[in-house]
Design an enzyme around this catalytic site. Sequence first.
Site, PDB file in Angstrom:
ATOM      1  N   GLN A  60       0.820  -1.204   0.000  1.00 54.63           N
ATOM      2  CA  GLN A  60       0.000   0.000   0.000  1.00 54.63           C
ATOM      3  C   GLN A  60       0.860   1.263   0.000  1.00 54.63           C
ATOM      4  OE1 GLN A  60      -2.978   0.642  -0.573  1.00 54.63           O
ATOM      5  NE2 GLN A  60      -3.146   2.757   0.099  1.00 54.63           N
ATOM      6  N   GLU A  61       1.988   1.226   0.679  1.00 57.39           N
ATOM      7  CA  GLU A  61       2.832   2.414   0.785  1.00 57.39           C
ATOM      8  C   GLU A  61       3.505   2.776  -0.533  1.00 57.39           C
ATOM      9  OE1 GLU A  61       3.434   4.629   3.044  1.00 57.39           O
ATOM     10  OE2 GLU A  61       2.425   3.818   4.805  1.00 57.39           O
ATOM     11  N   SER A  62       4.101   1.806  -1.192  1.00 57.20           N
ATOM     12  CA  SER A  62       4.962   2.145  -2.334  1.00 57.20           C
ATOM     13  C   SER A  62       4.828   1.224  -3.536  1.00 57.20           C
ATOM     14  CB  SER A  62       6.428   2.112  -1.887  1.00 57.20           C
ATOM     15  OG  SER A  62       6.839   0.764  -1.649  1.00 57.20           O
TER      16      SER A  62
END
Length: 652
Positions: free
Chosen positions: A502-504
């Site tokens: 989800q972050e990157s």
Amino acid sequence: MRIKAMLSAFLFSLLLIVVLPGLLQAGLEQQRQNFLAAEKALENGRLQEYNLLLPALRDYPLYPYLIYQQIAGNISLQQEERILWFLSEYRSSPLADRLRQDWLKYLARSQHWDRLVRDFDSSSSEFVQCAYARALVDKRLWSQAMQEAEKLWLHGRSRPRECDPVFDAWRSRDMLTPDLAWQRIDMAIGQGQASLARYLGRYLPREDQSWLDLWLQVLSRPSAVLNLDWSQKTHPVAQKIFFQGMSGLIREDAQKALAHWRALEEKQDLSSMDTLPVKEQLALYLALRKHPEALDFFKSLSSEDMSPRLKEWHVRNALYRQEWLEALSALDRLDHGRKNSPRWLYWRARALEETGLVHEAAFVYQQILGRQNYFSLLAADRLGKPYRMEHRAVSAPGADILEVRSDQGVLRAMELFHLGRMTDARREWNTALAGKSREYIRAAAILAHDLGWHDRAIIAAANAGEFDDLILRFPTSYSELISNYSRIRGLEPSWVFAVARQESMFMADVGSPAGALGVMQIMPATGRLVASLMGERFQSSFALLCPETNIRFGTFYLKKRLDELQGNPVLATAAYNAGAHRVRGWLHDEGAMAADIWVENIPFAETRDYVEKVFSYKVIYEKRLGRQPERVSSFMPHIFGRQVYLSGTAEN
């Protein structure tokens, strides 16, 4: 003779299948080395060496990058013909846009007005836009010049000084009206530029000056709005000033603002004012701040008085107060599209279940089963049903994949990816795929996945509407690092994979607009904190671009948040996105609350969406890692209120 011919044909086929690809790869590798050598020679001014290497690179995908670097290093009129050739020849590459901007800046600084008007592009910088308008003035193209001047004027911040001659010409032709002055003042105040708004007051008629003074007074001291008789305020900006003041009071303290609002309604005739925006903001902030009076205020509003967003917060506030009948009533107010989304179908079923209508609830839960999203998983948990997330691989005809592979932009992107030049690689890839068909993008997703370029594969699959290829969309990048540091920290690897996804999307080099870096998107300040807690020296922010360091720090930070926040993965996940101080502020006062209700009432849409995606991704990663997926609800224990948790009576 026939046998000899057949043997020859077989050997030729073997050459094509086995030998030729190796020769081609060897040739490509040599071209890469020559490209890097030519690039270094050009950078160091060794033009003779550069010119010797260049001819052999004409069919190498990154040949345009060498030409661009050579041209961009010396932009001048002497290179005009070559610049225009490059802009035409490589118009499908992001390099053309970069060179065009460099060329336009040169023309603007050198005041080559004819060429600037000829080559101008509307996506240029503010400086170039101002210079273009000035060129139009200089060439006495008044109609175009005045149109550009007005566009430049209508902006909430100060404009470059290159715009001043344009604005002077514009005003000298009486084009600046009081309405345009007020429009820009409004924009400046909206951008928080009070000093610019005050400066712009010089362009208002004398009789309007006092209204600007009042606006600025209310801006700095919102309570001033309470001392005015709004039934007597008839100027067109009175409505804006009124809302400005009330909005400031609401943001400061929604509960006090509600009392002030009721007093104003009682004492003054506000019929000339549009009071709906004030009521909407009051309701929203009362809900966001979890004030006890929020639900009663929602009940006082008619459906016609509520925006779609406000109607959703009416539902959320009813859920937060666990007033299930009111939640059902609020759900009925939603428009058809929202009402039938997985989110609100889930909450309708939850409300029905809580009011004892178990069979009706089960029927609604059934409608959202079998999907990959958070609400489908929660519905399956409520019914005790197994998760149904079947992997269906994305497929495309070989001809489509061959078409993508032969695209010059894709070839440049692939070669840049191979060289680790990720920013340029992504630019080329995105440009090459812009406006392409769904079939083309689907084939591109397969190609990117085969290359190991996972973030582009994920995005392309989503853009092609392909969401069921779990292998392509949920890669196990950095598997060894994530598994190792998850074990050391005592975290579930599937959770860490979900956070990184989800972050990157596993982009090690990526930075967010806020400044977070790397695979697990760590802020430099967080990196310094983690290094200090681990007894290490934080060398620089660039260390966070190293996947090993980033994952080591990220898992430490996630575990720290878990330990600090009730040992609750829901709170820790929310804190990873929004910060622990905010999450503590979002806790209710006392008692225990179901985690799904708490998540739904997270004030930030970004964080709410983040938590929901991480928890659904976690289930998918358990499947990807060959494990029996853990129930989402089992990873979402009740949230304890501040008083219960601080008293030490909460059970972890």
